[in-house]
Design an enzyme around this catalytic site. Structure first.
Site, PDB file in Angstrom:
ATOM      1  N   HIS A 223       1.224  -1.268   0.197  1.00 56.25           N
ATOM      2  CA  HIS A 223       0.405   0.451   0.331  1.00 56.25           C
ATOM      3  C   HIS A 223       0.949   0.883  -0.569  1.00 56.25           C
ATOM      4  CE1 HIS A 223      -3.600   2.090   1.114  1.00 56.25           C
ATOM      5  NE2 HIS A 223      -2.663   3.382   2.297  1.00 56.25           N
TER       6      HIS A 223
ATOM      7  N   HIS B 119      -0.713   3.316  11.905  1.00 53.22           N
ATOM      8  CA  HIS B 119       0.223   4.396  11.273  1.00 53.22           C
ATOM      9  C   HIS B 119       0.168   5.979  12.247  1.00 53.22           C
ATOM     10  CE1 HIS B 119      -3.305   5.590   8.878  1.00 53.22           C
ATOM     11  NE2 HIS B 119      -2.849   6.738   9.099  1.00 53.22           N
TER      12      HIS B 119
ATOM     13  N   GLU C 288      -3.974  14.957  10.518  1.00 52.72           N
ATOM     14  CA  GLU C 288      -4.874  14.438   9.381  1.00 52.72           C
ATOM     15  C   GLU C 288      -5.846  14.865   9.786  1.00 52.72           C
ATOM     16  OE1 GLU C 288      -4.903  10.193   8.453  1.00 52.72           O
ATOM     17  OE2 GLU C 288      -2.352  10.857   8.351  1.00 52.72           O
TER      18      GLU C 288
ATOM     19  N   HIS D  22      -6.843  13.805  13.327  1.00 53.27           N
ATOM     20  CA  HIS D  22      -5.533  12.443  13.748  1.00 53.27           C
ATOM     21  C   HIS D  22      -4.425  13.252  13.553  1.00 53.27           C
ATOM     22  CE1 HIS D  22      -7.752   8.776  11.974  1.00 53.27           C
ATOM     23  NE2 HIS D  22      -8.728   9.138  13.261  1.00 53.27           N
TER      24      HIS D  22
ATOM     25  N   HIS E 128      -3.977   4.966  14.466  1.00 51.44           N
ATOM     26  CA  HIS E 128      -4.678   5.576  14.170  1.00 51.44           C
ATOM     27  C   HIS E 128      -4.674   4.487  12.801  1.00 51.44           C
ATOM     28  CE1 HIS E 128      -3.028   8.411  11.835  1.00 51.44           C
ATOM     29  NE2 HIS E 128      -3.699   8.229  10.760  1.00 51.44           N
TER      30      HIS E 128
END
Ligand SMILES: [Fe+2]
Length: 446
Positions: A298, A341, A347, A372, A378
């Site tokens: 990813h 992460h 964010e 976040h 999260h």
């Protein structure tokens, strides 16, 4: 399949391209040839310069626009503080930023249909200071009423990136008109006056006010010469003016976080022609060209950056606007949702497209948001973790019904008292419901 979801738009309504020099005139032969400020501009117009950057900024980043208008913007009364009781309360509530490492998620913010674009702007989060040109502010803006006739608004504090998630916005700006719908974004640069009307009823949008610098397209590096948001797809208004110089206009200014108002006898939308590099624009997110992994893993979400506002540190953004578009996931032997992460950047994310009546992703609903903050962990909830760890990895198309966006910033985000308490939308069980149920799968080898 067409890339644009708004393919029927009149191609003559907009100039195409971002970052390039534009010139447009509503009356032929208004723009002077080979100079910017003739002794007598055409048709008795005034020349006015609008600076988006210091004059001496290097040419690649310099943004200035020349306006040819019926009366200069300076022709108005003294600025008066706007102390309407309701606005005063909002500003007071807005000023109380709380800095918490807690991950927070909010249910959809209510649409306030008794107010207009100015009265419906609510600060949700922010960092920095418009006085010293650092950081940003993030608003939820909802409205059910057009701005008053003969009223305009501008922010002296920052460029406003608008991300509608419900309803349609008509922006009448000094440089021309923009119609903005969900799945499109718009940017109105600092200082440009505009008026918002709602041709399709109540609206709700998220908006990022950038105190520092301007948005630009991210560099593509080894991706090559095209991909992500292509410059040619950005739409810039053509010049459009109105003749109204014998009535009572008011212009509301956001200046250092507060609101001021002036009166003038002429429409601020009287620019007959303009040329330059500093202009409002919109972009249809349906035109975004996604890049992704075609083997394994990813990839970092930075591959979905539509616009970035760089800081003085190479590669570090004051703010990025990131869009998670429809895209094929084909990666092999890969946990396909984002891994767990903790990031150096904060964010702020939400959903933008009402493709479903009440789209929802893991407790996040259209019109709600989650924040976040810097270095707070999260990732997926336990249900999604289990499903993604065990699913058969065939090609799937992601993001066709649910489209998400993210404002990402290198600043620690403070959250307003209004958002945390007064709005009543904070989900109090976010951590408990999302990550505390995660199970231990560890098995020590024998
Ligand atoms: Fe994240």
């Amino acid at each position: 399949m067409p890339l644009s979801v708004f393919e029927h738009e009149d191609p003559h309504q907009y100039l195409m391209g971002f970052g390039n020099y534009h010139q447009t005139e509503a009356i032929n032969n208004t723009l002077p040839v080979a100079q910017n400020s003739p002794q007598k501009p055409a048709y008795g117009l005034y020349t006015e310069k609008l600076s988006g950057t210091a004059f001496t900024v290097p040419r690649a980043d310099n943004q200035q626009t020349w306006l040819y208008r019926i009366l200069p913007s300076a022709a108005h009364s003294k600025f008066e503080p706007l102390f309407a009781e309701e606005l005063k309360q909002k500003l007071a509530s807005d000023s109380q930023l709380q800095y918490t490492p807690d991950q927070v998620r909010f249910d959809p913010f209510d649409i306030e249909d008794s107010v207009d674009w100015i009265g419906g702007s609510r600060l949700v989060a922010g960092s920095g200071d418009p006085k010293t040109k650092t950081g940003l502010a993030i608003y939820v803006i909802s409205a059910g009423k057009d701005m008053a006739a003969r009223q305009a608004y501008y922010s002296a504090d920052g460029d406003l990136l608008i991300v509608p998630n419900q309803g349609v916005l008509d922006l009448q700006t000094e440089l021309g008109r923009l119609r903005v719908r969900p799945n499109e974004i718009a940017v109105v640069p600092r200082g440009i006056r505009y008026r918002v009307t709602l041709p399709d009823g109540p609206i709700r949008a998220f908006a990022l006010e950038l105190y520092q610098g301007h948005f630009k397209l991210p560099d593509l590096g080894i991706i090559g010469s095209n991909g992500l948001a292509n410059a040619r797809d950005f739409q810039v208004p053509v010049a459009a003016y109105e003749e109204d110089y014998d009535s009572d206009w008011s212009v509301v200014a956001r200046f250092n976080g507060e609101l001021f108002k002036v009166h003038q006898t002429h429409s601020p939308f009287d620019v007959v022609a303009w040329h330059g590099l500093y202009y409002p624009f919109k972009y249809d997110l349906g035109r975004f060209n996604s890049i992704g992994s075609v083997s394994y893993d990813h990839i970092d979400p930075s591959i979905y950056t539509v616009l970035t506002a760089p800081s003085d540190s190479p590669g570090v953004a004051v703010a990025d606007f990131v869009f998670f578009p429809p895209r094929w996931l084909v990666m092999e032997d890969t946990f396909r949702p984002p891994w767990y992460h903790r990031n150096a950047m904060a964010e702020f994310s939400g959903l933008i497209d009402p493709g479903l009546k009440t789209p929802k992703v893991e407790g996040l609903t259209l019109g709600g948001i989650q924040i976040h903050n810097v270095m707070s962990g999260h990732g997926s909830d336990s249900q999604l973790f289990e499903a993604a760890s065990n699913e058969k990895l065939v090609p799937v198309k992601e993001g066709t019904k649910i489209k998400a966006f993210m404002f990402e910033t290198s600043s620690v985000l403070g959250i307003t008292q209004w958002a945390l308490v007064d709005s009543g939308k904070l989900q109090r069980d976010y951590q408990k419901s999302k990550w505390q149920p995660l199970k231990v799968h560890f098995k020590k080898p024998a």
